[in-house]
Design an enzyme around this catalytic site. Sequence first.
Site, PDB file in Angstrom:
ATOM      1  N   GLY A  71       0.883  -1.268  -0.005  1.00  0.00           N
ATOM      2  CA  GLY A  71       0.111   0.061  -0.075  1.00  0.00           C
ATOM      3  C   GLY A  71       0.916   1.232   0.065  1.00  0.00           C
ATOM      4  O   GLY A  71       0.800   1.800   1.133  1.00  0.00           O
ATOM      5  N   GLY A 115       0.627   4.262  -0.896  1.00  0.00           N
ATOM      6  CA  GLY A 115       0.275   5.663  -0.923  1.00  0.00           C
ATOM      7  C   GLY A 115       0.773   6.523   0.028  1.00  0.00           C
ATOM      8  O   GLY A 115       2.018   6.500   0.161  1.00  0.00           O
ATOM      9  N   ALA A 116      -0.004   7.697   0.563  1.00  0.00           N
ATOM     10  CA  ALA A 116       0.771   8.813   1.150  1.00  0.00           C
ATOM     11  C   ALA A 116       1.266   8.021   2.599  1.00  0.00           C
ATOM     12  O   ALA A 116       2.351   8.103   2.761  1.00  0.00           O
ATOM     13  CB  ALA A 116      -0.245   9.585   1.585  1.00  0.00           C
ATOM     14  N   GLY A 153       2.040   4.790   3.343  1.00  0.00           N
ATOM     15  CA  GLY A 153       3.126   3.753   3.155  1.00  0.00           C
ATOM     16  C   GLY A 153       4.318   4.599   2.834  1.00  0.00           C
ATOM     17  O   GLY A 153       5.420   3.988   3.348  1.00  0.00           O
ATOM     18  N   LYS A 159      -9.256   6.116  18.486  1.00  0.00           N
ATOM     19  CA  LYS A 159      -8.870   6.935  17.058  1.00  0.00           C
ATOM     20  C   LYS A 159     -10.181   6.992  16.339  1.00  0.00           C
ATOM     21  O   LYS A 159     -10.273   8.079  15.655  1.00  0.00           O
ATOM     22  CB  LYS A 159      -7.829   5.987  16.254  1.00  0.00           C
ATOM     23  CG  LYS A 159      -7.371   6.935  14.983  1.00  0.00           C
ATOM     24  CD  LYS A 159      -6.367   6.239  14.144  1.00  0.00           C
ATOM     25  CE  LYS A 159      -6.182   7.316  12.906  1.00  0.00           C
ATOM     26  NZ  LYS A 159      -5.177   6.489  11.972  1.00  0.00           N
ATOM     27  N   ASN A 210     -13.830  12.538   9.160  1.00  0.00           N
ATOM     28  CA  ASN A 210     -13.732  11.956   7.936  1.00  0.00           C
ATOM     29  C   ASN A 210     -15.054  11.676   7.191  1.00  0.00           C
ATOM     30  O   ASN A 210     -15.405  11.921   6.218  1.00  0.00           O
ATOM     31  CB  ASN A 210     -13.197  10.278   7.840  1.00  0.00           C
ATOM     32  CG  ASN A 210     -11.755  10.392   7.740  1.00  0.00           C
ATOM     33  OD1 ASN A 210     -11.225  10.348   6.686  1.00  0.00           O
ATOM     34  ND2 ASN A 210     -11.028  10.136   8.758  1.00  0.00           N
ATOM     35  N   SER A 217      -8.710  11.741   4.572  1.00  0.00           N
ATOM     36  CA  SER A 217      -8.315  10.812   3.638  1.00  0.00           C
ATOM     37  C   SER A 217      -9.497  10.218   2.825  1.00  0.00           C
ATOM     38  O   SER A 217      -9.568   9.962   1.900  1.00  0.00           O
ATOM     39  CB  SER A 217      -7.325   9.658   3.940  1.00  0.00           C
ATOM     40  OG  SER A 217      -8.176   8.706   5.238  1.00  0.00           O
TER      41      SER A 217
END
Length: 319
Positions: A20, A22-23, A25, A197, A205, A268
């Site tokens: 993964g 993306g940002a 990872g 979290k 989100n 995200s």
Amino acid sequence: MTSNTKIIEDGRSCSIAIIGSGAVGCYYGGRLAQHGNDVHFLMRSDFDHVRQHGLQIRSPLGDFELPHVPCHLTTADIGPCDLVIIAMKATANEALLDLLPPLLKPDTILLTLQNGLGSDDFLAQHFGSQRVMGGLCFVCINRISPGVIHHIAQGQIALGEHHGPPQARTHDLAAEFQRCGIECHIEPSLIAARWKKLVWNIPFNGLSIAAGGIDTAAILANAALERRVRDLMREIIDTANQLGHDIPLSLIDTMIERTRTMSAYKPSSLIDFLAGHEVELDAIWGEPVRRAAMAGISMPTVEELYQQLCSAVSSRQHD
């Protein structure tokens, strides 16, 4: 493999696979590689660019580049590793059944940095609980172009074991993250930390999408939306406490004030929604509601938001 398996032998870098890229990872994998670990990235869309140009990390902690990045199209090309960091969306977890086996040695550790509830249990079911650790990322971060990651603020990881209290390996990995410039602390209970979290993820989100595609600053600038954030947070904390996870109500003010410092941050899930990508509806909103219902607890405020998000995603798909 035992839960006390040492991840990093003295004097030897850790072989790490990032699943993964993306940002999240690329940022955490980049930090680990920057400080000498042998990090391999499974990549799809950015593969050609990163292979030719490397990775760039822009950060308030200092920009850096990795000009030569081991990136791969298959996990078979990576081979067995000491540590596998899973940073892909939870919506794609079924793909892990094929992706992970080529990476595994008897003592390989699987660390999921995924959002919501359920990913730890999924990995434990298929690969054994003794392999599984979870990390919760508290970070403002975006991928702004191929191979370019913008770290905006924060960046700490809360680390825990899937089953049982922290072990020697938990402390080893936390120390390695710290050595690589990643703030890290150990959680005595991973599931309690995941609920904590959710206190942020569920409202911010969710409302960023449900309120029409707005950032965190716009949410908190609207008095009605801030009240809704607080109502959602209170319901999540009450539910977590009834399930045996001790979370203080004071976390509401702490999280809201911390969010004010993020300025106009796009969560995200909003980025995924606007880009037409899958949104982690089940892991972030659906699974908490289901787990609460199994314990005889209702979460009407969260469930209302969940239904709004399902409708928004469905409408987007039919536009």
